[in-house]
Write an enzyme that holds these catalytic residues in place. Sequence first.
Site, short mmCIF file in Angstrom:
data_model
loop_
_atom_site.label_atom_id
_atom_site.label_comp_id
_atom_site.label_asym_id
_atom_site.label_seq_id
_atom_site.Cartn_x
_atom_site.Cartn_y
_atom_site.Cartn_z
N ASP A 29 9.23 37.72 1.86
CA ASP A 29 9.05 36.75 2.93
C ASP A 29 8.58 37.49 4.18
O ASP A 29 9.06 38.56 4.52
CB ASP A 29 10.37 36.01 3.20
CG ASP A 29 10.17 34.75 4.01
OD1 ASP A 29 10.39 33.65 3.44
OD2 ASP A 29 9.79 34.85 5.20
N ASN A 82 14.47 24.69 -0.37
CA ASN A 82 14.42 23.65 0.65
C ASN A 82 13.48 22.54 0.19
O ASN A 82 12.33 22.82 -0.20
CB ASN A 82 13.93 24.24 1.98
CG ASN A 82 14.87 25.31 2.52
OD1 ASN A 82 16.09 25.15 2.46
ND2 ASN A 82 14.31 26.38 3.05
N GLN A 89 12.01 22.90 4.75
CA GLN A 89 10.80 23.29 4.01
C GLN A 89 9.59 23.30 4.94
O GLN A 89 9.35 22.33 5.67
CB GLN A 89 10.54 22.34 2.84
CG GLN A 89 9.36 22.80 1.98
CD GLN A 89 9.11 21.92 0.75
OE1 GLN A 89 9.70 20.85 0.61
NE2 GLN A 89 8.22 22.38 -0.11
N VAL A 91 6.53 25.20 3.69
CA VAL A 91 5.36 25.44 2.84
C VAL A 91 5.45 24.51 1.62
O VAL A 91 6.41 24.60 0.84
CB VAL A 91 5.29 26.91 2.39
CG1 VAL A 91 4.11 27.12 1.45
CG2 VAL A 91 5.18 27.84 3.60
N HIS A 95 9.18 26.81 -4.15
CA HIS A 95 9.57 28.23 -4.15
C HIS A 95 11.08 28.35 -4.03
O HIS A 95 11.73 27.50 -3.44
CB HIS A 95 8.89 29.00 -3.02
CG HIS A 95 9.08 28.38 -1.66
ND1 HIS A 95 8.36 27.28 -1.25
CD2 HIS A 95 9.90 28.70 -0.65
CE1 HIS A 95 8.73 26.96 -0.02
NE2 HIS A 95 9.68 27.79 0.38
N HIS A 97 13.95 30.93 -2.54
CA HIS A 97 14.24 32.10 -1.71
C HIS A 97 15.33 32.90 -2.42
O HIS A 97 16.38 32.35 -2.79
CB HIS A 97 14.81 31.70 -0.35
CG HIS A 97 13.88 30.90 0.51
ND1 HIS A 97 13.25 31.43 1.62
CD2 HIS A 97 13.49 29.60 0.45
CE1 HIS A 97 12.52 30.49 2.20
NE2 HIS A 97 12.65 29.36 1.51
P1 AMP Z 1 10.40 27.15 3.37
O1 AMP Z 1 10.68 27.04 4.85
O2 AMP Z 1 11.59 26.96 2.50
O3 AMP Z 1 9.22 26.27 3.00
O4 AMP Z 1 9.98 28.64 3.13
C1 AMP Z 1 8.70 29.11 3.46
C2 AMP Z 1 8.84 30.58 3.72
O5 AMP Z 1 7.55 31.15 3.67
C3 AMP Z 1 9.43 30.94 5.10
O6 AMP Z 1 10.63 31.66 4.92
C4 AMP Z 1 8.33 31.79 5.74
O7 AMP Z 1 8.84 32.88 6.48
C5 AMP Z 1 7.53 32.25 4.54
N1 AMP Z 1 6.15 32.57 4.79
C6 AMP Z 1 5.27 31.89 5.56
N2 AMP Z 1 4.06 32.50 5.54
C7 AMP Z 1 4.21 33.59 4.74
C8 AMP Z 1 3.32 34.63 4.31
N3 AMP Z 1 2.03 34.67 4.71
N4 AMP Z 1 3.80 35.60 3.49
C9 AMP Z 1 5.09 35.58 3.10
N5 AMP Z 1 5.97 34.61 3.46
C10 AMP Z 1 5.54 33.64 4.27
#
Ligand code: AMP
Length: 109
Positions: A29, A82, A89, A91, A95, A97
């Site tokens: 992350d 999430n 959430q 993204v 996924h 974590h």
């Molecule tokens: P969520 O908030 O559960 O959708 O998790 C998305 C995660 O993606 C967050 O913890 C971000 O820090 C992570 N994230 C966003 N952009 C990137 C990236 N370019 N490379 C790695 N992790 C990322």
Amino acid sequence: MATLFTKIIRGEIPGDIVWQDEHCVAFRDITPQAPVHVLIVPRTEIPGVADVPETGDHQHLFRAARLVAEALGVSEYRLVVNQGEAAGQTVPHLHVHLLAGRDFTWPPG
Ligand code: AMP
């Protein structure tokens, strides 16, 4: 339009990939919330848990989590998924974590 995570999986944008197989890819992350914070992502673009079909790459996420943990040398960890904005959430590509390397509280808040 490919998701951010698909672009990382394809190598179109940088990502610190730590493990992968034919179903899932794991990368660090970018904003780690623990000494070990890895995202485990099915290669298939599924927006979230609410969209999970009966079969597919997502079925391998738990096994992938075990193998990622073993590869990173951690035996105690928290797995988080999430679903939706209110849950955190950000993204829209399913996924898990994997967080480790510190103590975690419960409830998560
Ligand atoms: P969520 O908030 O559960 O959708 O998790 C998305 C995660 O993606 C967050 O913890 C971000 O820090 C992570 N994230 C966003 N952009 C990137 C990236 N370019 N490379 C790695 N992790 C990322």
